[in-house]
Design an enzyme around this catalytic site. Sequence first.
Site, short mmCIF file in Angstrom:
data_model
loop_
_atom_site.label_atom_id
_atom_site.label_comp_id
_atom_site.label_asym_id
_atom_site.label_seq_id
_atom_site.Cartn_x
_atom_site.Cartn_y
_atom_site.Cartn_z
N CYS A 93 0.79 -1.23 0.00
CA CYS A 93 0.00 0.00 0.00
C CYS A 93 0.82 1.28 0.00
O CYS A 93 0.77 2.07 -0.95
CB CYS A 93 -0.92 0.01 1.22
N HIS A 149 -2.60 6.64 4.30
CA HIS A 149 -1.53 5.65 4.45
C HIS A 149 -0.15 6.13 4.01
O HIS A 149 0.65 5.37 3.47
CB HIS A 149 -1.88 4.34 3.72
#
Length: 539
Positions: A93, A149
């Site tokens: 990610c 993130h």
Amino acid sequence: MAEFRVSCFQVEPARVVNGYVVAVSGVPPVLLQQFREAFHLSKRGPVKLLNHHTSAPYLCAGLLPGVPGTPEIDALARQSRYFTHSYVTSPLCSPSRASLLTGRQHVRSGVYPGAFVADNTLGLPREETTLAAILKSKGYETLIAGKWHLGVGLQGEYLPTHFGFDHYLGLPYSHNMCPCYTCFPGPVPCQGNCSVSKVSCPLYSDTTIVEQPVDLLSLTPRLVDTAVTFIDDAASSGTPFFLYFPFLHVHHPQFASEEFAGTSLRGKIGDALREMDWAVGRVVAALDQHGLLSSTLIWFLSDNGPSLRRHERGGCAGPLRCGKGTTWEGGVRVPMFVHWPPQVPPGLSDGLVSALDLLPTVASLVGFNTSGLTLDGVDISPLLWDPSVPSPRQYMAVYPSSPSPEVGPLAVTSGAYKAHFYTMGSDVSDADNYDPMCPGSHPLTPHDPPLLFHLHSDPGERYDLAADPQYSGVLSDLTAWRDEHMNGMTWREPRTVPTDPSAEPCCTSPSCTPFPQCCDCPPSTLTTPSSPDTTPATP
């Protein structure tokens, strides 16, 4: 699990996996005319995407016959330029997102090894120029709704509002990096390992925590309402805008609101996909309502391949080898399509493209000079106008989850061919995977000569061509480009390593007691999650 993102700018880019949609609305007409004069737009009719073989995330999104559940995304894809050879820089990610927003290999910004977690003290370097910052400098309103993130920091100094986003509503990291309380209506516990020892998942509005723990059952509708209101306001004021919608779907543990729970034959991941599909449909409908679809570039893509360790709850890689966490096709080859009628004719392109290319392409469309930036992405706008032209991107370096300057990229692809100089498995691709190359039990292994695969005829990477003399030139070209790439790459010190419990986002005070339960706001009456899986959470 892979996620989708949708990005919009006016012209708008949309991007989706774990899901991303990017939308940019408002390309200056004079620039648009220059592009249309430079490239003769194809007048061919739409090509149905159902006829094309696709990778796992494509399958999971429902773009094949017999794979139900995503009518909104399917309809949008059929009206779009669909790229069959689209790659991300990393099979995880955070590094993938860093490259998407900066147009730079993630190792340049230090977003490695692995992904950011709740107690990291660092994030994406503040001096990085993001796509949001570029568009903001050109007068665009900017919003991120969803999963960031890319770090929080001790004082919130790495949140999105420090990187060109005017507003932010969402979670700072994956929702499995917190305790999992409720994912579907009813008493059934969430399925999947979660970090039960960390603070509850925080919901941020700009730089303020407004809910902790976040209510996952109502999260997606709230994100959608925020995105739609943002579009409504921009349309009313005539302001160009950039919407970055990085979904938390379909990362594990799956979740969905009451409207979608139990509605899919594909189980919980099907329910989550249906909710994500509905969200994409709401964004597109809002654009259509204001007559903005013809001036909005929507860019849809994923951040990595599927988490095979989740089995039926983690998606599928279709014919592609392995999945998330690996540099095989199943880990880094992702769905991507671009929607902008009538400027971008619908149809297929097998040109090599990357998430790195979003920033330089959009920058060229809005007239931003990137000569002062060190970029690894290229302007792929020629492929938007005409899919038959050669791709401006000739090669793509594929880095592992935990890269190093000594090893460099494990693989290099030209789109047609791919050479693996090293291979390494990952348990995110299932510790019990039948393929010995996929699990974490397969260590970092050098290959001399490199493994060589013809991706057009062998997308599953099963038939090594390295020993065949007729491919020696191909192998030499890939090797020479990799050497040149490694010599020119700069590496920043890794930023995902430093941690401090006081860096965990806390609605009250990180010094409160008993920690971490005292961080909930208002004080939660929820008990410790009942899921028996207490292994460390994976990105």
